[in-house]
Design a protein around this motif. Sequence first.
Motif, short mmCIF file in Angstrom:
data_model
loop_
_atom_site.label_atom_id
_atom_site.label_comp_id
_atom_site.label_asym_id
_atom_site.label_seq_id
_atom_site.Cartn_x
_atom_site.Cartn_y
_atom_site.Cartn_z
N ALA A 120 5.74 0.74 3.25
CA ALA A 120 6.98 1.32 2.73
C ALA A 120 7.00 1.30 1.21
CB ALA A 120 8.19 0.56 3.27
N LEU A 121 6.38 0.28 0.61
CA LEU A 121 6.39 0.13 -0.84
C LEU A 121 4.97 0.15 -1.37
CD1 LEU A 121 8.04 -0.39 -3.42
CD2 LEU A 121 7.83 -2.85 -2.97
N LYS A 122 4.71 1.04 -2.35
CA LYS A 122 3.40 1.12 -2.96
C LYS A 122 3.48 0.92 -4.47
CE LYS A 122 0.66 3.87 0.26
NZ LYS A 122 -0.30 4.99 0.38
N GLY A 125 -0.68 3.15 -5.93
CA GLY A 125 -1.44 3.61 -4.78
C GLY A 125 -1.77 2.53 -3.77
N TYR A 126 -1.42 1.27 -4.07
CA TYR A 126 -1.72 0.15 -3.19
C TYR A 126 -0.50 -0.25 -2.35
CZ TYR A 126 -5.97 -0.69 -5.94
OH TYR A 126 -7.19 -0.58 -6.56
N ASN A 127 -0.73 -0.74 -1.16
CA ASN A 127 0.29 -1.44 -0.40
C ASN A 127 0.73 -2.64 -1.22
OD1 ASN A 127 1.12 -3.75 1.37
ND2 ASN A 127 0.99 -2.20 2.97
N ALA A 128 2.00 -2.71 -1.57
CA ALA A 128 2.49 -3.71 -2.52
C ALA A 128 2.26 -5.14 -2.04
CB ALA A 128 3.97 -3.48 -2.80
N VAL A 129 2.43 -5.37 -0.74
CA VAL A 129 2.26 -6.73 -0.21
C VAL A 129 0.80 -7.16 -0.30
CG1 VAL A 129 2.46 -8.19 1.84
CG2 VAL A 129 4.25 -6.50 1.32
N LYS A 130 -0.09 -6.25 0.13
CA LYS A 130 -1.51 -6.58 0.04
C LYS A 130 -1.96 -6.75 -1.41
CE LYS A 130 -3.21 -4.47 4.32
NZ LYS A 130 -4.20 -3.51 4.90
N LEU A 131 -1.47 -5.87 -2.28
CA LEU A 131 -1.87 -5.93 -3.68
C LEU A 131 -1.49 -7.26 -4.30
CD1 LEU A 131 -3.01 -4.56 -6.21
CD2 LEU A 131 -0.72 -3.65 -6.64
N GLN A 132 -0.28 -7.71 -3.99
CA GLN A 132 0.18 -8.98 -4.55
C GLN A 132 -0.75 -10.13 -4.14
OE1 GLN A 132 1.69 -11.80 -2.89
NE2 GLN A 132 2.06 -12.85 -4.83
N LYS A 133 -1.18 -10.10 -2.89
CA LYS A 133 -2.06 -11.17 -2.42
C LYS A 133 -3.44 -11.06 -3.03
CE LYS A 133 -3.23 -13.79 1.68
NZ LYS A 133 -2.96 -14.00 3.12
#
Length: 528
Positions: A120-122, A125-133
């Motif tokens: 839902a949040l990018k 271009g990245y998935n925000a949750v994955k990017l944060q990790k």
Amino acid sequence: MKTSDQYILAIDLGTSGCKVGLVSSRGAIVAWAFRPVELLVVDGIGAEQRPEDWWNAFLEASRDVLSQRAVPAGQVAGICASTQGEGTIAVDRNGQPLTNGITWLDMRGAQHLKKSMRGALKVAGYNAVKLQKWLRLCGGAPALSGKDPAGHMLFVRDELPGVYEKTYKFLNVLDFFNLRLTGRFCATQDSILTSWVTDNRDVNAIRYDDGLIAASGIEKSKFPDLVRCTDVIGTLLPEVANQLGLSPETPVVAGAIDNSAAAIGAGAYEDYEAHLYMGSSSWVGAHVPFKKTSVFDQIAAVPCPAPSKYLMMAMQSSGAANIAFLKDRMVYHDDGLYKGEPTPDVYAVLDEISARTPAGAQGMVYLPWLFGERSPVDDASLRAGIFNMSIEHNRETLVRAVFEGVALNTRWMMRPVNKFLGRKIEELTIIGGGAMSNSWCQIFADVLNVQIRQPRDPMKANARGATFIALHGLNIMDMQDATKSVVIERVYEPQAAHRQLYDERFGIFTELHKRLAPLYRRLNGAKG
């Protein structure tokens, strides 16, 4: 630590081929050989090499070096490799490759990687949750262009399911070499980096993270064991020792991928000492005491061989590859119009042409994006181009424009690099094949407005770096002390007379990117 002279058989496997050197503990290269390796372009966006070509090039170059008898074979204290990074080889339980090696230029994994970014949040271009990790644990994130193992492995999983099923381990290029040398399946802290599955917060204790492995979409069992770059991972397999004429007791040190080894071999060991590598690809690097990432500029400080340090890396896709393209596809391309073979001194001739052609290339501007770009923009759709060509121009003009275009592209990256480091780089040690060009060194000094330091044997920096890593791992010499043997032979100062010209030309260069980027996406977007 011991200080007597000993020798390392140092491997430097780049995209163009395999170089092997016999290097002393004082950094002197006493024997040297090179064997080329073919690059295979697949469907316009894939780029592969045959693993057997890598290995055969290594064996041939090594036998050449050892046959020169610069020192007795008994004085070879160990073997250590530096290889191109961000490649992927799927191997079975016997260590046999299941496909060609997928290189750092290959973008076929991009579409599969982008599917994993759904959410839902990018951010960028990245998935925000994955990017944060990824940023918190790794210090970086998978290249959306698909040009690293994170994308390569997904490509194999989704498009070659039969190969994926048979895959025992996914190896980077360095890992494959170490497997063939010792029989051990392992990865170093830098070769595993761009799989984006390790917790890198303690640079001296890199480890796999189960959450990151789950996010990668690849089974945990398919990743190799982790070792440090300076670890002795075994001794030469008897059949390899026999082929080389060395003792099977010869130790093998894990080594490093090219950018890590280059930083050591450039002698740029202290924090914030920067180097510019100009090989097939190019980058600016500097050791730093912190882990940090700039997602928007594609710059990160990542694990490296230097104890307790990270290496800041800003990478560009095509450096001296532009000069090779000029030579192979424009000057000597075999299409029937011209019959001839490149002379051994062709690069020296190109250097002379560049030196005698006036700065600014009579208004011609070259855009060096042969295979997309990575930093300061991660854009797989960009391509090279010649702008403002006129009837007054000739091949000499083009040569100068190509040299300047690569330098302008490097300058484009320098502003975010300086911001990342929190200080302005005032000098760069230049290494790689491109550093052999005196004309190019001066162009870089003028375009970047920094002092350029040219070391002795700049093309052999990676082999020196592998040597210094091995010396440290074998307790022969401390890595920091070893780097002090690097000799700077010439220094290039920026010429004030060219400052205004290149400032203006840089503005045009960046405006060309801004205006042309949408057109490149229309032309090549489906491929990127």
